[in-house]
Design an enzyme around this catalytic site. Structure first.
Site, short mmCIF file in Angstrom:
data_model
loop_
_atom_site.label_atom_id
_atom_site.label_comp_id
_atom_site.label_asym_id
_atom_site.label_seq_id
_atom_site.Cartn_x
_atom_site.Cartn_y
_atom_site.Cartn_z
CG PHE A 147 -2.22 -0.72 1.00
CD1 PHE A 147 -2.67 -1.02 -0.28
CD2 PHE A 147 -3.01 -1.08 2.07
CE1 PHE A 147 -3.86 -1.68 -0.48
CE2 PHE A 147 -4.21 -1.75 1.88
CZ PHE A 147 -4.63 -2.05 0.59
NE ARG A 148 0.15 2.91 5.39
CZ ARG A 148 -0.78 1.98 5.38
NH1 ARG A 148 -0.53 0.78 4.90
NH2 ARG A 148 -2.00 2.23 5.84
CD GLN A 196 -0.56 -6.18 8.90
OE1 GLN A 196 -1.05 -5.07 8.94
NE2 GLN A 196 0.74 -6.36 8.89
CG HIS A 211 -6.44 -7.22 7.29
ND1 HIS A 211 -5.30 -6.48 7.10
CD2 HIS A 211 -6.93 -6.86 8.50
CE1 HIS A 211 -5.10 -5.69 8.17
NE2 HIS A 211 -6.07 -5.92 9.03
CB CYS A 263 -24.74 -14.41 -0.44
SG CYS A 263 -26.34 -13.56 -0.31
CB CYS A 303 -31.18 -14.98 -1.60
SG CYS A 303 -29.73 -14.08 -1.02
CB SER A 307 4.09 -5.31 8.57
OG SER A 307 3.01 -4.51 9.02
P1 NAD Z 1 2.12 -1.59 4.00
O1 NAD Z 1 1.93 -1.37 2.56
O2 NAD Z 1 1.61 -0.59 4.97
O3 NAD Z 1 3.69 -1.76 4.34
C1 NAD Z 1 4.50 -2.67 3.67
C2 NAD Z 1 5.88 -2.58 4.28
O4 NAD Z 1 6.68 -3.57 3.67
C3 NAD Z 1 6.55 -1.22 4.05
O5 NAD Z 1 7.08 -0.75 5.28
C4 NAD Z 1 7.68 -1.54 3.05
O6 NAD Z 1 8.86 -0.79 3.29
C5 NAD Z 1 7.93 -3.01 3.32
N1 NAD Z 1 8.39 -3.77 2.18
C6 NAD Z 1 8.02 -3.67 0.88
N2 NAD Z 1 8.63 -4.61 0.14
C7 NAD Z 1 9.42 -5.32 0.99
C8 NAD Z 1 10.29 -6.42 0.83
N3 NAD Z 1 10.52 -6.97 -0.37
N4 NAD Z 1 10.93 -6.91 1.92
C9 NAD Z 1 10.75 -6.34 3.15
N5 NAD Z 1 9.94 -5.28 3.36
C10 NAD Z 1 9.27 -4.79 2.30
O7 NAD Z 1 1.56 -3.04 4.31
P2 NAD Z 1 0.95 -3.65 5.62
O8 NAD Z 1 1.77 -3.28 6.79
O9 NAD Z 1 0.69 -5.08 5.34
O10 NAD Z 1 -0.47 -2.93 5.75
C11 NAD Z 1 -1.27 -2.65 4.65
C12 NAD Z 1 -2.58 -3.38 4.52
O11 NAD Z 1 -2.70 -3.71 3.17
C13 NAD Z 1 -2.69 -4.67 5.21
O12 NAD Z 1 -3.78 -4.54 6.01
C14 NAD Z 1 -2.98 -5.74 4.15
O13 NAD Z 1 -4.22 -6.35 4.47
C15 NAD Z 1 -3.22 -4.98 2.89
N6 NAD Z 1 -2.52 -5.41 1.68
C16 NAD Z 1 -2.33 -6.73 1.42
C17 NAD Z 1 -1.66 -7.12 0.26
C18 NAD Z 1 -1.46 -8.58 -0.01
O14 NAD Z 1 -2.29 -9.40 0.40
N7 NAD Z 1 -0.36 -8.97 -0.67
C19 NAD Z 1 -1.18 -6.15 -0.63
C20 NAD Z 1 -1.41 -4.79 -0.35
C21 NAD Z 1 -2.08 -4.45 0.83
#
Ligand code: NAD
Length: 257
Positions: A35-36, A103, A123, A131, A159, A197
């Site tokens: 996401f970030r 997550q 999540h 449904c 439904c 994360s």
């Molecule tokens: P986040 O996007 O907030 O953070 C991801 C973190 O991982 C960042 O700090 C980043 O620097 C780090 N990162 C990225 N690539 C990396 C790598 N190769 N090795 C080590 N670190 C790495 O993600 P979050 O903390 O999981 O929270 C976001 C929410 O987004 C979660 O609730 C999740 O449910 C959801 N999400 C899930 C997916 C998925 O299922 N793959 C994808 C996007 C978002």
């Protein structure tokens, strides 16, 4: 870095109940954006399409959700587990992992061979839908076939009720059973390893705090700083797909001594 990898491996080799806590960063090397990070989901999509109030509030809100899902889910579906997911699964096979709290919604830990009962999904899981009217379950593939056939907003064939992905939307209540299991695993852990994360999404980010408060060692493997780095026992700044296989190789060496 080598010294830190060796330290984490030694802790894993010794742990009575090690828990891994993963976020979107463990799956970026499988081609699923987080996401970030720059170029991540926040940069490319309108997050309001993924909120519970918008989804439940109107047909138009659901149409926007499924428009987005039609683009994003195929990326998740096509992704394959990477070296980090495989290392986590192998740690379990070696008897070194009690549980993986994730997550992520991408199913990649299970597809890497980690038994589903060892994966606690905070999540939800993007591959399933339900449904809200009659509770009938549908695979995401079934729902996408309806979307491909022109349904803008999928409805239950039984439904006519609202079909919702199994994923937890922003603003939606957390799944109580998964949260309770995760809190228990965190409190019983003697080592909790965060992988990929940002630790800014709550309530999920309480889980590593619970483990730390209950006396577990806390290790963080992440590319960028997190708010919990200051209270962690070990921080390894690196890619999950590089760090975890290196840790696994050392654990194997310890295990065969
Ligand atoms: P986040 O996007 O907030 O953070 C991801 C973190 O991982 C960042 O700090 C980043 O620097 C780090 N990162 C990225 N690539 C990396 C790598 N190769 N090795 C080590 N670190 C790495 O993600 P979050 O903390 O999981 O929270 C976001 C929410 O987004 C979660 O609730 C999740 O449910 C959801 N999400 C899930 C997916 C998925 O299922 N793959 C994808 C996007 C978002």
């Amino acid at each position: 870095m080598t010294e830190r990898v060796a330290r984490l491996a030694a802790w894993l080799a010794d742990a009575r109940a090690a828990v891994v806590f993963t976020g979107a960063g463990v799956s970026t090397e499988s081609g699923i954006p987080d996401f970030r990070s720059p170029g991540g989901v926040w940069d490319r999509f309108d997050a309001s399409a993924m909120t519970w109030p918008n989804f439940i509030g109107s047909v138009e809100g659901r149409r926007r959700y499924w428009e987005l899902g039609h683009v994003t889910y195929p990326v998740i579906r096509a992704a394959r587990p990477n070296a980090a997911h495989r290392a986590v699964a192998e740690l379990h096979r070696l008897g070194r992992l009690h549980a993986c709290i994730t997550q992520n919604i991408d199913d990649l830990h299970q597809r890497a061979g980690l038994p589903p009962e060892r994966v606690i999904e905070l999540h939800g899981n993007a591959a399933r839908t339900r449904c809200l009217g009659c509770g009938a379950g549908f695979t995401r593939d079934e729902v996408h076939a309806w979307l491909d056939a022109g349904a803008g907003v999928p409805a239950c064939p039984g439904c006519g009720g609202i079909v919702k992905p199994h994923t937890v939307l922003f603003g939606e209540a957390m799944p109580p059973l998964a949260m309770a299991r995760a809190e228990r695993a965190a409190r019983e852990a003697d080592l909790l390893v965060v992988v990929g994360s940002s630790l800014v999404v709550y309530p999920a980010a309480y889980i590593p705090r619970h483990a730390r408060e209950a006396g577990a060692r806390l290790a963080i493997v992440n590319l960028t700083p997190t708010p919990l780095d200051g209270c962690a026992d070990l921080v390894i700044r690196g890619k999950a797909g590089d760090v975890l296989p290196a840790v696994l190789a050392k654990v194997r060496a310890w295990a065969t001594r």
